[in-house]
Design an enzyme around this catalytic site. Structure first.
Site, PDB file in Angstrom:
ATOM      1  N   GLY A   1       0.812  -1.223   0.000  1.00  0.00           N
ATOM      2  CA  GLY A   1       0.000   0.000   0.000  1.00  0.00           C
ATOM      3  C   GLY A   1       0.843   1.270   0.000  1.00  0.00           C
ATOM      4  CB  THR A   2       4.415   1.853  -0.835  1.00  0.00           C
ATOM      5  OG1 THR A   2       4.690   0.545  -0.351  1.00  0.00           O
ATOM      6  CG2 THR A   2       5.500   2.817  -0.408  1.00  0.00           C
ATOM      7  CB  THR A   3       1.378   3.507  -4.767  1.00  0.00           C
ATOM      8  OG1 THR A   3       2.430   2.614  -5.127  1.00  0.00           O
ATOM      9  CG2 THR A   3       1.185   4.538  -5.844  1.00  0.00           C
TER      10      THR A   3
ATOM     11  NE  ARG B   1      -1.875  -7.205  -9.369  1.00  0.00           N
ATOM     12  CZ  ARG B   1      -2.774  -8.112  -8.995  1.00  0.00           C
ATOM     13  NH1 ARG B   1      -3.438  -8.798  -9.916  1.00  0.00           N
ATOM     14  NH2 ARG B   1      -3.019  -8.360  -7.721  1.00  0.00           N
TER      15      ARG B   1
ATOM     16  CG  HIS C   1      10.174  -0.861   0.337  1.00  0.00           C
ATOM     17  ND1 HIS C   1       8.868  -0.662   0.728  1.00  0.00           N
ATOM     18  CD2 HIS C   1      10.169  -0.767  -1.028  1.00  0.00           C
ATOM     19  CE1 HIS C   1       8.116  -0.451  -0.347  1.00  0.00           C
ATOM     20  NE2 HIS C   1       8.879  -0.498  -1.418  1.00  0.00           N
TER      21      HIS C   1
ATOM     22  N   GLY D   1      -5.869  -3.413  -6.838  1.00  0.00           N
ATOM     23  CA  GLY D   1      -6.149  -2.666  -5.614  1.00  0.00           C
ATOM     24  C   GLY D   1      -7.309  -3.222  -4.805  1.00  0.00           C
TER      25      GLY D   1
HETATM   26  P1  PAP Z   1       5.549  -0.590  -3.848  1.00  0.00           P
HETATM   27  O1  PAP Z   1       5.900  -1.236  -2.547  1.00  0.00           O
HETATM   28  O2  PAP Z   1       6.314  -1.148  -5.003  1.00  0.00           O
HETATM   29  O3  PAP Z   1       5.586   0.886  -3.777  1.00  0.00           O
HETATM   30  P2  PAP Z   1       2.742  -0.682  -3.322  1.00  0.00           P
HETATM   31  O4  PAP Z   1       2.211   0.628  -3.712  1.00  0.00           O
HETATM   32  O5  PAP Z   1       3.019  -0.921  -1.871  1.00  0.00           O
HETATM   33  O6  PAP Z   1       4.041  -1.024  -4.162  1.00  0.00           O
HETATM   34  O7  PAP Z   1       1.749  -1.824  -3.765  1.00  0.00           O
HETATM   35  C1  PAP Z   1       1.076  -1.826  -4.982  1.00  0.00           C
HETATM   36  C2  PAP Z   1      -0.313  -2.374  -4.680  1.00  0.00           C
HETATM   37  O8  PAP Z   1      -1.126  -1.304  -4.161  1.00  0.00           O
HETATM   38  C3  PAP Z   1      -1.013  -2.867  -5.912  1.00  0.00           C
HETATM   39  O9  PAP Z   1      -1.867  -3.919  -5.447  1.00  0.00           O
HETATM   40  P3  PAP Z   1      -2.412  -5.109  -6.398  1.00  0.00           P
HETATM   41  O10 PAP Z   1      -1.236  -5.681  -7.099  1.00  0.00           O
HETATM   42  O11 PAP Z   1      -3.038  -6.093  -5.451  1.00  0.00           O
HETATM   43  O12 PAP Z   1      -3.413  -4.494  -7.285  1.00  0.00           O
HETATM   44  C4  PAP Z   1      -1.797  -1.641  -6.345  1.00  0.00           C
HETATM   45  O13 PAP Z   1      -2.874  -1.936  -7.206  1.00  0.00           O
HETATM   46  C5  PAP Z   1      -2.265  -1.138  -5.002  1.00  0.00           C
HETATM   47  N1  PAP Z   1      -2.647   0.276  -5.014  1.00  0.00           N
HETATM   48  C6  PAP Z   1      -2.016   1.309  -5.608  1.00  0.00           C
HETATM   49  N2  PAP Z   1      -2.681   2.446  -5.386  1.00  0.00           N
HETATM   50  C7  PAP Z   1      -3.762   2.143  -4.628  1.00  0.00           C
HETATM   51  C8  PAP Z   1      -4.846   2.914  -4.094  1.00  0.00           C
HETATM   52  N3  PAP Z   1      -4.951   4.207  -4.298  1.00  0.00           N
HETATM   53  N4  PAP Z   1      -5.768   2.242  -3.368  1.00  0.00           N
HETATM   54  C9  PAP Z   1      -5.689   0.926  -3.158  1.00  0.00           C
HETATM   55  N5  PAP Z   1      -4.684   0.143  -3.643  1.00  0.00           N
HETATM   56  C10 PAP Z   1      -3.736   0.744  -4.372  1.00  0.00           C
END
Ligand code: PAP
Length: 316
Positions: free
Chosen positions: A63-65, A280, A124, A282
């Site tokens: 959930g970083t992003t 992807r 991280h 979410g």
């Molecule tokens: P990172 O550690 O590489 O930065 P990070 O953002 O932690 O990645 O994780 C990406 C996941 O957060 C993706 O999940 P999924 O593969 O299960 O789909 C991504 O879709 C999801 N994500 C990004 N933005 C959001 C958001 N605004 N709300 C909910 N989930 C999100």
């Protein structure tokens, strides 16, 4: 950073073959790719946090992003000109990562005095490795985690976007085994989560521990909770309106549809996967779409041993 031969430099470290032609190196009980190992060591040796810093800590794909977008919006909500920021900038570029942007790419705001004030920095790296740094001042830490099965599945899909994945894939079965053994970048996942959770219990004013699932279930309450924790609570007539706006702008639906986030170009930060790879599906429970029963049983077994046995009833 100087180019070094990791196999020469780290030949005393334990090493394991991983995928996409990478090896992982063990450092203080955690596993790193060679780039992140170098960067993490440099962070440990040279980074000086300030009391005004907000550190977003997370295991990858938890959930970083989303938190980057939320933290930026929560802390910049009083500037009307900032309203368009999330439509023009990828959250990953808005909040730099200590390891990649700052130490590998040498970007501000590490050295620029003006940019140092109220900066938000992501990492991280596990708390076990950063603790002396993070405890050296009153900086605030927001830690986000996600259930282990969705985290692994998200990581597995993410790596498939790598140009080397086809040549050296990570079969799902191997991914489950390695995740359970802890041999994934920044792993073991369980130790990572428990490290930050423990400080959040002992020092709740210092570390706020949030789960992806609770954020999904009630984003509003958690936006308010984060605001309070950071010393910028949502109050007055505008408070509720501001919360609503932030929840909407940072939602998966809105963020993933911004042109900048849909782009298949590589980020300016030099990260090797495209902007759109951070969005992807979410969803909570997405692992059900690809993990078989045996895989689920295997991960749940480790979750019980690591989380439940230590009093953290999460992840199953
Ligand atoms: P990172 O550690 O590489 O930065 P990070 O953002 O932690 O990645 O994780 C990406 C996941 O957060 C993706 O999940 P999924 O593969 O299960 O789909 C991504 O879709 C999801 N994500 C990004 N933005 C959001 C958001 N605004 N709300 C909910 N989930 C999100």
């Amino acid at each position: 950073m100087e180019a070094t031969n990791p196999d020469t430099k780290h030949n005393e470290l334990e090493k394991q073959k991983w995928c996409i032609r990478e090896s992982l190196y063990e450092f203080h009980g955690f596993w790193f790719t060679k780039t992140y190992l170098e960067a993490t060591k440099e962070v440990v040796e040279t980074f000086k946090p300030l009391p005004t810093d907000i550190i977003l800590a997370s295991f990858p794909k938890t959930g970083t992003t989303w938190l980057k977008a939320l933290l930026y919006s929560i802390t910049h909500r009083s500037s009307p000109q900032d309203d368009a920021v999330l439509t023009l900038n990828h959250p990953q570029e808005l909040i730099p990562s200590l390891e990649t942007n700052l130490y590998v790419r040498k970007q501000a705001p590490l050295n620029d005095d003006a940019a140092k004030q109220g900066r938000i920095l992501a990492t991280h790296a596990p708390h076990q490795i950063l603790q002396h740094l993070l405890n050296s001042c009153d900086c605030k830490i927001v830690y986000v985690t996600r259930n282990p099965k969705d985290t692994l599945v998200s990581l597995w899909h993410f790596l498939q976007k790598s140009k080397d994945f086809e040549d050296d894939p990570w079969e799902l079965e191997a991914a489950v085994d390695q995740f359970c053994d802890g041999v994934v970048p920044f792993g073991p996942y369980y130790d990572h989560v428990l490290g930050y959770r423990e400080v959040s219990i002992n020092m709740p004013q210092k570390v706020l521990f949030v789960t992806y699932e609770e954020l999904k279930e009630d984003t509003r309450s958690h936006v308010r909770r984060i605001g309070e924790f950071l010393g910028c609570p949502f109050v007055g007539e505008n408070g509720e309106e501001q919360v609503e706006k932030i929840v909407r702008l940072c939602s998966f639906e809105i963020l993933s549809n911004q042109e900048v986030n849909k782009s298949s170009e590589l980020p300016e930060s030099g990260f090797p996967l495209p902007y759109n790879s951070f969005f992807r599906r979410g969803e909570v429970g997405d692992h059900l779409s690809c993990l078989g029963d045996d895989m689920i049983r295997k991960i749940d077994h480790v979750t019980k041993l690591k989380f439940h046995a230590s009093g953290f009833h999460y992840g199953i």
